[in-house]
Design a protein around this motif. Structure first.
Motif, PDB file in Angstrom:
ATOM      1  N   ASP A 123       0.831  -1.206   0.000  1.00 43.17           N
ATOM      2  CA  ASP A 123       0.000   0.000   0.000  1.00 43.17           C
ATOM      3  C   ASP A 123       0.871   1.264   0.000  1.00 43.17           C
ATOM      4  N   VAL A 124       0.228   2.373  -0.332  1.00 42.23           N
ATOM      5  CA  VAL A 124       0.904   3.673  -0.360  1.00 42.23           C
ATOM      6  C   VAL A 124       0.076   4.659   0.454  1.00 42.23           C
ATOM      7  N   TYR A 125       0.751   5.421   1.331  1.00 40.43           N
ATOM      8  CA  TYR A 125       0.065   6.481   2.068  1.00 40.43           C
ATOM      9  C   TYR A 125       0.504   7.816   1.482  1.00 40.43           C
ATOM     10  N   PHE A 126      -0.468   8.579   0.975  1.00 46.61           N
ATOM     11  CA  PHE A 126      -0.208   9.897   0.404  1.00 46.61           C
ATOM     12  C   PHE A 126      -0.633  10.980   1.384  1.00 46.61           C
ATOM     13  N   TYR A 127       0.180  12.026   1.490  1.00 46.36           N
ATOM     14  CA  TYR A 127      -0.237  13.190   2.269  1.00 46.36           C
ATOM     15  C   TYR A 127       0.082  14.457   1.485  1.00 46.36           C
ATOM     16  N   ASN A 128      -0.938  15.327   1.371  1.00 45.92           N
ATOM     17  CA  ASN A 128      -0.786  16.563   0.614  1.00 45.92           C
ATOM     18  C   ASN A 128      -0.504  17.719   1.570  1.00 45.92           C
ATOM     19  N   HIS A 129       0.762  18.087   1.669  1.00 45.59           N
ATOM     20  CA  HIS A 129       1.163  19.219   2.507  1.00 45.59           C
ATOM     21  C   HIS A 129       1.375  20.480   1.660  1.00 45.59           C
ATOM     22  N   ALA A 130       0.957  20.418   0.394  1.00 48.03           N
ATOM     23  CA  ALA A 130       1.056  21.569  -0.502  1.00 48.03           C
ATOM     24  C   ALA A 130      -0.181  22.447  -0.359  1.00 48.03           C
ATOM     25  N   ASP A 131      -0.198  23.561  -1.094  1.00 53.42           N
ATOM     26  CA  ASP A 131      -1.330  24.492  -0.999  1.00 53.42           C
ATOM     27  C   ASP A 131      -2.303  24.359  -2.156  1.00 53.42           C
ATOM     28  N   LYS A 132      -2.146  23.282  -2.946  1.00 51.07           N
ATOM     29  CA  LYS A 132      -3.056  23.025  -4.061  1.00 51.07           C
ATOM     30  C   LYS A 132      -3.470  21.563  -4.045  1.00 51.07           C
ATOM     31  N   PRO A 133      -4.633  21.234  -4.622  1.00 55.60           N
ATOM     32  CA  PRO A 133      -5.019  19.826  -4.710  1.00 55.60           C
ATOM     33  C   PRO A 133      -4.038  19.051  -5.578  1.00 55.60           C
ATOM     34  N   VAL A 134      -3.820  17.790  -5.207  1.00 55.16           N
ATOM     35  CA  VAL A 134      -2.988  16.902  -6.019  1.00 55.16           C
ATOM     36  C   VAL A 134      -3.814  15.680  -6.390  1.00 55.16           C
ATOM     37  N   LEU A 135      -3.407  15.026  -7.433  1.00 54.52           N
ATOM     38  CA  LEU A 135      -4.134  13.848  -7.915  1.00 54.52           C
ATOM     39  C   LEU A 135      -3.159  12.902  -8.561  1.00 54.52           C
ATOM     40  N   GLY A 136      -3.597  11.674  -8.762  1.00 55.00           N
ATOM     41  CA  GLY A 136      -2.701  10.729  -9.400  1.00 55.00           C
ATOM     42  C   GLY A 136      -3.285   9.345  -9.476  1.00 55.00           C
ATOM     43  N   PHE A 137      -2.452   8.410  -9.895  1.00 56.64           N
ATOM     44  CA  PHE A 137      -2.864   7.015 -10.020  1.00 56.64           C
ATOM     45  C   PHE A 137      -1.649   6.118  -9.825  1.00 56.64           C
ATOM     46  N   VAL A 138      -1.905   4.927  -9.310  1.00 50.73           N
ATOM     47  CA  VAL A 138      -0.910   3.851  -9.245  1.00 50.73           C
ATOM     48  C   VAL A 138      -1.571   2.649  -9.884  1.00 50.73           C
ATOM     49  N   GLY A 139      -1.224   2.398 -11.136  1.00 47.85           N
ATOM     50  CA  GLY A 139      -1.956   1.417 -11.919  1.00 47.85           C
ATOM     51  C   GLY A 139      -3.335   1.974 -12.235  1.00 47.85           C
ATOM     52  N   THR A 140      -4.360   1.236 -11.874  1.00 51.84           N
ATOM     53  CA  THR A 140      -5.732   1.701 -12.109  1.00 51.84           C
ATOM     54  C   THR A 140      -6.354   2.335 -10.863  1.00 51.84           C
ATOM     55  N   ALA A 141      -5.633   2.341  -9.751  1.00 50.73           N
ATOM     56  CA  ALA A 141      -6.131   2.960  -8.508  1.00 50.73           C
ATOM     57  C   ALA A 141      -5.827   4.453  -8.546  1.00 50.73           C
ATOM     58  N   LYS A 142      -6.839   5.281  -8.287  1.00 42.94           N
ATOM     59  CA  LYS A 142      -6.690   6.728  -8.419  1.00 42.94           C
ATOM     60  C   LYS A 142      -6.963   7.432  -7.092  1.00 42.94           C
ATOM     61  N   PHE A 143      -6.454   8.647  -6.971  1.00 39.51           N
ATOM     62  CA  PHE A 143      -6.706   9.455  -5.772  1.00 39.51           C
ATOM     63  C   PHE A 143      -6.736  10.931  -6.133  1.00 39.51           C
ATOM     64  N   VAL A 144      -7.440  11.702  -5.334  1.00 36.37           N
ATOM     65  CA  VAL A 144      -7.445  13.167  -5.379  1.00 36.37           C
ATOM     66  C   VAL A 144      -7.377  13.635  -3.933  1.00 36.37           C
ATOM     67  N   LEU A 145      -6.414  14.520  -3.630  1.00 42.12           N
ATOM     68  CA  LEU A 145      -6.233  14.980  -2.261  1.00 42.12           C
ATOM     69  C   LEU A 145      -6.239  16.494  -2.193  1.00 42.12           C
ATOM     70  N   GLU A 146      -7.112  17.028  -1.358  1.00 43.29           N
ATOM     71  CA  GLU A 146      -7.103  18.450  -1.077  1.00 43.29           C
ATOM     72  C   GLU A 146      -5.934  18.768  -0.130  1.00 43.29           C
ATOM     73  N   PRO A 147      -5.511  20.022  -0.040  1.00 42.45           N
ATOM     74  CA  PRO A 147      -4.443  20.382   0.895  1.00 42.45           C
ATOM     75  C   PRO A 147      -4.789  19.971   2.327  1.00 42.45           C
ATOM     76  N   GLY A 148      -3.785  19.445   3.027  1.00 43.07           N
ATOM     77  CA  GLY A 148      -3.988  19.045   4.411  1.00 43.07           C
ATOM     78  C   GLY A 148      -4.681  17.713   4.594  1.00 43.07           C
ATOM     79  N   LYS A 149      -4.768  16.905   3.541  1.00 39.92           N
ATOM     80  CA  LYS A 149      -5.448  15.615   3.622  1.00 39.92           C
ATOM     81  C   LYS A 149      -4.494  14.473   3.294  1.00 39.92           C
ATOM     82  N   GLY A 150      -4.788  13.295   3.894  1.00 41.03           N
ATOM     83  CA  GLY A 150      -4.001  12.103   3.627  1.00 41.03           C
ATOM     84  C   GLY A 150      -4.899  10.947   3.244  1.00 41.03           C
ATOM     85  N   GLN A 151      -4.319   9.944   2.581  1.00 43.12           N
ATOM     86  CA  GLN A 151      -5.116   8.801   2.133  1.00 43.12           C
ATOM     87  C   GLN A 151      -4.216   7.604   1.870  1.00 43.12           C
ATOM     88  N   THR A 152      -4.716   6.431   2.252  1.00 40.52           N
ATOM     89  CA  THR A 152      -4.041   5.186   1.900  1.00 40.52           C
ATOM     90  C   THR A 152      -4.609   4.676   0.577  1.00 40.52           C
TER      91      THR A 152
END
Length: 221
Positions: A123-152
């Protein structure tokens, strides 16, 4: 002799009661997004207890430290300054404390339960400590993170060659801007932590990855 024995007994009793009941079962490891030059060693402390000093890592997860309680402080030994106040959740006994630089000084702690059955090797734990939303994918699994948010995220959709297509981006006013496109090998022996942050040199959103080896699960007796 009896007087010395009583003093020794009282001293031992004080040490035993310095920690919360069951606190010796709590293990914490640390990973800092970055550390200022000259920080020196740190300790885990409460009003009554203090751990041995250790270096705060930025490129790997630290060895486990016994938490004296579910609420404690991380202190710099050089000036006895409080770097972060950490509160562990009620569930779990093993934790990763991600330390993110705070605008007010010191660190903002983000606690990840290391023994969470939902946070597995691979698994991968992402944390967005930037001031803009970030997004991405690992294979077919996708994520979108607002600033100050984390997700596995659990990677999915590996190619037959045993790798994932991986892409990260930043959500700008003008549209989504690509940040990185790469490939990751399938690896079920480690977990990864990805920090998104504002690069002080480039003034743009950047990211950094740190891997953690995970001990294989022991078969049930």
């Amino acid at each position: 002799m009896m007087r010395l024995l009583m003093i020794f007994t009282l001293a031992c009793s004080s040490l035993l009661h310095a920690q919360e009941p069951g606190a010796s079962d709590l293990k914490v490891r640390f990973l800092a997004e970055r550390a200022p030059a000259g920080l020196g060693d740190v300790v885990v402390a409460t009003e009554k207890t203090k751990s041995a000093a250790f270096a705060l890592p930025t490129n790997f997860v630290s060895p486990p430290v016994v938490a004296p309680a579910r609420a404690f402080e991380l202190r710099a030994t050089a000036k006895d300054v409080v770097l972060a106040k950490v509160a562990l959740p009620d569930a779990g006994k093993s934790f990763i404390v991600l330390l993110l630089p705070s605008p007010k000084g010191g660190y903002q702690p983000v606690v990840v339960r290391a023994d969470d059955p939902a946070f597995k090797a691979g698994d991968v734990y992402f944390y967005n400590h930037a001031d803009k939303p970030v997004l991405g994918f690992v294979g077919t699994a996708k994520f979108v993170l607002e600033p100050g948010k984390g997700q596995t995220l659990r990677p999915a959709g590996a190619r037959p060659e045993k790798f994932y297509d991986v892409g990260f981006g930043v959500r700008e006013k003008e549209g989504d801007r690509a940040l990185s496109n790469t490939r990751w090998p399938v690896d079920n022996k480690q977990r990864s932590y990805i920090f998104f942050f504002n690069n002080a040199t480039t003034k743009r959103v950047d990211y950094r990855a740190v891997d953690e080896f995970v001990e294989p699960e022991k078969p049930a007796p």
